[in-house]
Motif scaffolding. Structure first.
Motif, PDB file in Angstrom:
ATOM      1  N   UNK A  34       0.683  -0.819  -0.098  1.00 17.09           N
ATOM      2  CA  UNK A  34      -0.374   0.250  -0.421  1.00 17.09           C
ATOM      3  C   UNK A  34       0.816   1.313  -0.212  1.00 17.09           C
ATOM      4  N   UNK A  35       0.069   2.561   0.434  1.00 27.90           N
ATOM      5  CA  UNK A  35       1.089   3.577   0.160  1.00 27.90           C
ATOM      6  C   UNK A  35       1.505   3.747   1.314  1.00 27.90           C
ATOM      7  N   UNK A  36       2.465   4.300   1.690  1.00 30.00           N
ATOM      8  CA  UNK A  36       3.314   4.177   2.682  1.00 30.00           C
ATOM      9  C   UNK A  36       2.456   4.807   3.854  1.00 30.00           C
ATOM     10  N   UNK A  37       2.244   5.899   4.511  1.00 29.11           N
ATOM     11  CA  UNK A  37       0.464   6.158   5.066  1.00 29.11           C
ATOM     12  C   UNK A  37      -0.152   5.295   5.475  1.00 29.11           C
ATOM     13  N   UNK A  38      -0.861   4.522   4.800  1.00 27.85           N
ATOM     14  CA  UNK A  38      -1.908   3.326   5.254  1.00 27.85           C
ATOM     15  C   UNK A  38      -1.428   2.679   5.176  1.00 27.85           C
ATOM     16  N   UNK A  39       0.374   2.044   5.214  1.00 24.77           N
ATOM     17  CA  UNK A  39       0.737   0.988   5.866  1.00 24.77           C
ATOM     18  C   UNK A  39       1.371   1.314   6.732  1.00 24.77           C
ATOM     19  N   UNK A  40       1.597   2.254   7.042  1.00 22.63           N
ATOM     20  CA  UNK A  40       1.869   2.479   8.446  1.00 22.63           C
ATOM     21  C   UNK A  40       0.947   2.584   9.609  1.00 22.63           C
ATOM     22  N   UNK A  41      -0.684   2.289   9.205  1.00 25.50           N
ATOM     23  CA  UNK A  41      -1.604   1.941  10.028  1.00 25.50           C
ATOM     24  C   UNK A  41      -1.645   0.949  10.915  1.00 25.50           C
ATOM     25  N   UNK A  42      -1.279  -0.365   9.748  1.00 29.12           N
ATOM     26  CA  UNK A  42      -1.050  -0.819  10.401  1.00 29.12           C
ATOM     27  C   UNK A  42       0.223  -1.484  11.229  1.00 29.12           C
ATOM     28  N   UNK A  43       0.010  -1.958  12.503  1.00 25.03           N
ATOM     29  CA  UNK A  43       0.527  -2.751  13.749  1.00 25.03           C
ATOM     30  C   UNK A  43       1.570  -3.852  13.364  1.00 25.03           C
ATOM     31  N   UNK A  44       3.346  -3.176  13.003  1.00 20.05           N
ATOM     32  CA  UNK A  44       3.867  -4.003  12.591  1.00 20.05           C
ATOM     33  C   UNK A  44       3.850  -6.161  12.846  1.00 20.05           C
ATOM     34  N   UNK A  45       3.961  -7.234  12.367  1.00 16.67           N
ATOM     35  CA  UNK A  45       4.332  -8.474  12.507  1.00 16.67           C
ATOM     36  C   UNK A  45       5.490  -9.212  11.980  1.00 16.67           C
ATOM     37  N   UNK A  46       5.980  -9.646  13.192  1.00 14.66           N
ATOM     38  CA  UNK A  46       7.313 -10.421  12.411  1.00 14.66           C
ATOM     39  C   UNK A  46       7.462 -10.525  11.169  1.00 14.66           C
ATOM     40  N   UNK A  47       6.512 -11.140  11.201  1.00 13.46           N
ATOM     41  CA  UNK A  47       5.603 -12.633   9.795  1.00 13.46           C
ATOM     42  C   UNK A  47       5.257 -11.434   8.959  1.00 13.46           C
ATOM     43  N   UNK A  48       5.033 -10.073   8.946  1.00 12.74           N
ATOM     44  CA  UNK A  48       4.573  -9.957   8.056  1.00 12.74           C
ATOM     45  C   UNK A  48       5.584  -8.599   7.002  1.00 12.74           C
TER      46      UNK A  48
END
Length: 255
Positions: A34-48
């Motif tokens: 996704x567009x970076x600001x939208x990707x940033x809205x999703x919490x990081x996960x080690x397997x993502x």
């Protein structure tokens, strides 16, 4: 491994407005695109794995998501609001139609989200309570002459009008032209709602009459709703409520 692609809407900003369906897809995903600001809205996960990109590369982003899904990855391609409203779902299908025949066998789903238009309307009351239309004021992918034609016809049909992408730093003149056109055609004091960053900490909501509306009240985080000739304002201590009645008078020539 069988891959899939979910084109998902993250809603207008608040986590509470992300649907359970989208939350489930994100939990199952191996790749986030996704567009970076939208990707940033999703919490990081080690397997993502996260694949963030710039704003004006929609087709490239769509092709990447399809390629990953074809390689067996579980892909969520995120948009703000709803992915089918001026967002990534159409780009995915453009890429799919032009791409390899094998892509057409992929499991592709569009997961709806709460649009900025609906979130803004809910904050203001019910300005879309009768017939309405939605226009994107960006002229990146269509000529200004078409925007002007559609705006004129929407006023002629007496729709309430939701305006996306009203005013950017690169093209501040577009909304000024649209607003001047509305003021010249309507010649009344119908309400205009300026809803900025609804459901976020930067939210603001202003209700003005059309003659008092000015271009600088909007930016790219603002959703503008222009009422129809029938749209009404209820003044109250807690702030105005705007609504468009459910019924419309029959024109004299049709009665």
């Amino acid at each position: 491994m069988t891959g899939w692609l979910a084109v998902a809407g993250l809603g207008p900003g608040a986590e509470a407005l992300v649907t359970p369906e989208v939350t489930e897809a994100l939990a199952r995903a191996s790749d986030l695109v996704g567009y970076a600001p939208y990707v940033d809205r999703v919490a990081p996960r080690s397997d993502l794995l996260r694949h963030a990109s710039d704003n004006r590369v929609e087709l490239e982003r769509a092709r990447l998501a399809l390629e990953l899904a074809a390689a067996g990855r579980r892909v969520v391609l995120v948009s703000s609001g709803d992915p089918g409203v001026f967002a990534m779902a159409a780009a995915v299908f453009e890429a799919l139609e032009a791409g390899p025949a094998a892509w057409r066998g992929l499991d592709i789903r569009v997961l709806p989200g709460v649009t900025a238009m609906l979130a803004a309307a809910a904050r203001a009351g019910a300005p879309l309570g009768h017939d309405f239309c939605t226009l994107n004021l960006s002229d990146n992918l269509k000529p200004w002459s078409l925007i002007e034609t559609r705006l004129r016809l929407a006023v002629e049909a007496d729709f309430a009008i939701a305006l996306y992408n009203p005013r950017s730093q690169a093209r501040p003149e577009g909304f000024a032209r649209a607003l001047a056109l509305l003021q010249a055609i309507c010649r009344d004091a119908r309400p205009v709602i300026f809803a900025r960053a609804v459901s976020t900490g930067a939210e603001s909501l202003r209700v003005l009459r059309l003659p008092d509306a000015t271009p600088e009240l909007a930016d790219m985080r603002t959703l503008v709703i222009v009422g129809s000739s029938q749209t009404r304002v209820i003044d109250r201590p807690a702030g105005p409520l705007v609504y468009t009645p459910r019924s419309a008078a029959v024109p004299a020539e049709a009665s």
